[in-house]
Write a protein that holds these residues in place. Sequence first.
Motif, short mmCIF file in Angstrom:
data_model
loop_
_atom_site.label_atom_id
_atom_site.label_comp_id
_atom_site.label_asym_id
_atom_site.label_seq_id
_atom_site.Cartn_x
_atom_site.Cartn_y
_atom_site.Cartn_z
N VAL A 61 -2.55 2.66 3.97
CA VAL A 61 -3.33 2.11 2.84
C VAL A 61 -3.22 3.12 1.69
CG1 VAL A 61 -5.58 1.32 2.06
CG2 VAL A 61 -4.91 0.98 4.45
N PRO A 62 -2.79 2.68 0.51
CA PRO A 62 -2.62 3.63 -0.59
C PRO A 62 -3.97 4.08 -1.16
CG PRO A 62 -2.22 1.41 -1.36
CD PRO A 62 -2.42 1.32 0.13
N ALA A 63 -3.96 5.23 -1.79
CA ALA A 63 -5.15 5.70 -2.50
C ALA A 63 -5.51 4.67 -3.56
CB ALA A 63 -4.88 7.05 -3.15
N GLY A 64 -6.77 4.32 -3.64
CA GLY A 64 -7.21 3.30 -4.58
C GLY A 64 -7.01 1.89 -4.07
N GLY A 65 -6.66 1.76 -2.78
CA GLY A 65 -6.41 0.44 -2.19
C GLY A 65 -7.69 -0.20 -1.67
N TYR A 66 -7.62 -1.50 -1.47
CA TYR A 66 -8.75 -2.27 -0.95
C TYR A 66 -8.34 -2.95 0.35
CZ TYR A 66 -10.75 -1.78 -5.60
OH TYR A 66 -11.25 -1.27 -6.77
N ILE A 67 -9.29 -3.04 1.27
CA ILE A 67 -9.09 -3.79 2.51
C ILE A 67 -10.13 -4.90 2.49
CG2 ILE A 67 -9.13 -3.74 5.02
CD1 ILE A 67 -8.49 -0.74 4.86
N TYR A 68 -9.67 -6.14 2.32
CA TYR A 68 -10.56 -7.29 2.22
C TYR A 68 -10.86 -7.86 3.60
CZ TYR A 68 -9.82 -6.94 -2.76
OH TYR A 68 -9.78 -6.47 -4.05
N VAL A 69 -11.66 -7.11 4.35
CA VAL A 69 -12.08 -7.51 5.68
C VAL A 69 -13.56 -7.18 5.81
CG1 VAL A 69 -11.86 -7.04 8.15
CG2 VAL A 69 -9.82 -7.12 6.73
N ARG A 70 -14.32 -8.09 6.39
CA ARG A 70 -15.73 -7.83 6.66
C ARG A 70 -15.80 -7.06 7.97
NH1 ARG A 70 -19.77 -12.06 6.09
NH2 ARG A 70 -20.97 -10.24 5.45
N ALA A 71 -15.87 -5.74 7.87
CA ALA A 71 -15.80 -4.86 9.03
C ALA A 71 -17.19 -4.52 9.57
CB ALA A 71 -15.08 -3.57 8.65
N SER A 72 -17.30 -4.50 10.89
CA SER A 72 -18.54 -4.05 11.50
C SER A 72 -18.49 -2.56 11.81
CB SER A 72 -18.83 -4.83 12.79
OG SER A 72 -17.81 -4.61 13.75
N HIS A 73 -17.28 -2.05 12.05
CA HIS A 73 -17.08 -0.63 12.38
C HIS A 73 -15.84 -0.10 11.66
CE1 HIS A 73 -19.34 -2.16 15.83
NE2 HIS A 73 -19.69 -0.91 16.10
N VAL A 74 -15.89 1.17 11.29
CA VAL A 74 -14.71 1.92 10.88
C VAL A 74 -14.65 3.09 11.84
CG1 VAL A 74 -13.59 3.28 9.10
CG2 VAL A 74 -14.83 1.21 8.46
N ARG A 75 -13.60 3.13 12.64
CA ARG A 75 -13.49 4.11 13.72
C ARG A 75 -12.96 5.45 13.21
NH1 ARG A 75 -16.41 1.15 17.37
NH2 ARG A 75 -15.35 -0.79 17.87
N ALA A 76 -13.45 6.52 13.82
CA ALA A 76 -12.94 7.86 13.51
C ALA A 76 -11.55 8.03 14.12
CB ALA A 76 -13.90 8.93 14.04
N ALA A 77 -11.40 7.55 15.37
CA ALA A 77 -10.10 7.65 16.04
C ALA A 77 -9.11 6.73 15.33
CB ALA A 77 -10.23 7.24 17.50
N GLY A 78 -8.05 7.31 14.84
CA GLY A 78 -7.01 6.53 14.18
C GLY A 78 -7.17 6.41 12.68
N THR A 79 -8.32 6.79 12.15
CA THR A 79 -8.51 6.71 10.70
C THR A 79 -8.15 8.05 10.08
OG1 THR A 79 -10.23 5.02 10.85
CG2 THR A 79 -10.21 6.35 8.84
N THR A 80 -7.15 8.01 9.20
CA THR A 80 -6.74 9.24 8.50
C THR A 80 -7.07 9.17 7.01
OG1 THR A 80 -4.52 8.35 8.17
CG2 THR A 80 -4.88 9.70 10.14
N ALA A 81 -7.35 7.97 6.50
CA ALA A 81 -7.76 7.82 5.10
C ALA A 81 -9.14 8.43 4.92
CB ALA A 81 -7.78 6.34 4.73
N THR A 82 -9.43 8.88 3.71
CA THR A 82 -10.74 9.46 3.41
C THR A 82 -11.30 8.84 2.15
OG1 THR A 82 -9.73 11.30 2.19
CG2 THR A 82 -10.17 11.66 4.54
N SER A 83 -12.51 9.23 1.83
CA SER A 83 -13.21 8.71 0.64
C SER A 83 -13.28 7.19 0.68
CB SER A 83 -12.54 9.22 -0.64
OG SER A 83 -12.52 10.62 -0.67
N ILE A 84 -13.71 6.66 1.81
CA ILE A 84 -13.83 5.21 2.00
C ILE A 84 -15.22 4.78 1.54
CG2 ILE A 84 -13.76 3.32 3.67
CD1 ILE A 84 -11.96 5.17 5.42
N VAL A 85 -15.26 3.70 0.78
CA VAL A 85 -16.52 3.15 0.29
C VAL A 85 -16.60 1.69 0.72
CG1 VAL A 85 -17.91 2.60 -1.75
CG2 VAL A 85 -16.55 4.70 -1.70
N ALA A 86 -17.73 1.30 1.30
CA ALA A 86 -17.98 -0.08 1.68
C ALA A 86 -18.69 -0.77 0.52
CB ALA A 86 -18.85 -0.15 2.93
N CYS A 87 -18.23 -1.96 0.16
CA CYS A 87 -18.83 -2.73 -0.94
C CYS A 87 -19.39 -4.02 -0.36
CB CYS A 87 -17.79 -3.02 -2.00
SG CYS A 87 -17.16 -1.50 -2.75
N ALA A 88 -20.71 -4.15 -0.43
CA ALA A 88 -21.40 -5.28 0.20
C ALA A 88 -22.05 -6.18 -0.84
CB ALA A 88 -22.45 -4.78 1.18
#
Length: 88
Positions: A61-88
Amino acid sequence: MSDEFESAAQTALTPSENAFPVIPNDTTPLASVPKYLYVGSAGNVTLRAMDAATDVVFENVPAGGYIYVRASHVRAAGTTATSIVACA
């Protein structure tokens, strides 16, 4: 301050009314289910969609990218992106 969206019903297409930082965690769900995630620094994001039975990895996922999924969890294992913001 005026709010042009005050009378609009909240839908998937209306602007978010809340945003909060995401701290990836392997067991704790997000505080609320967001409309989408904003990724500030590039990398992979491992998440569980709201109605899914398994996790999925969004790779590169590029810096400044969006993931259009209604997520219940964001896992630490496997996540290397940082500065993630949830928009509700």
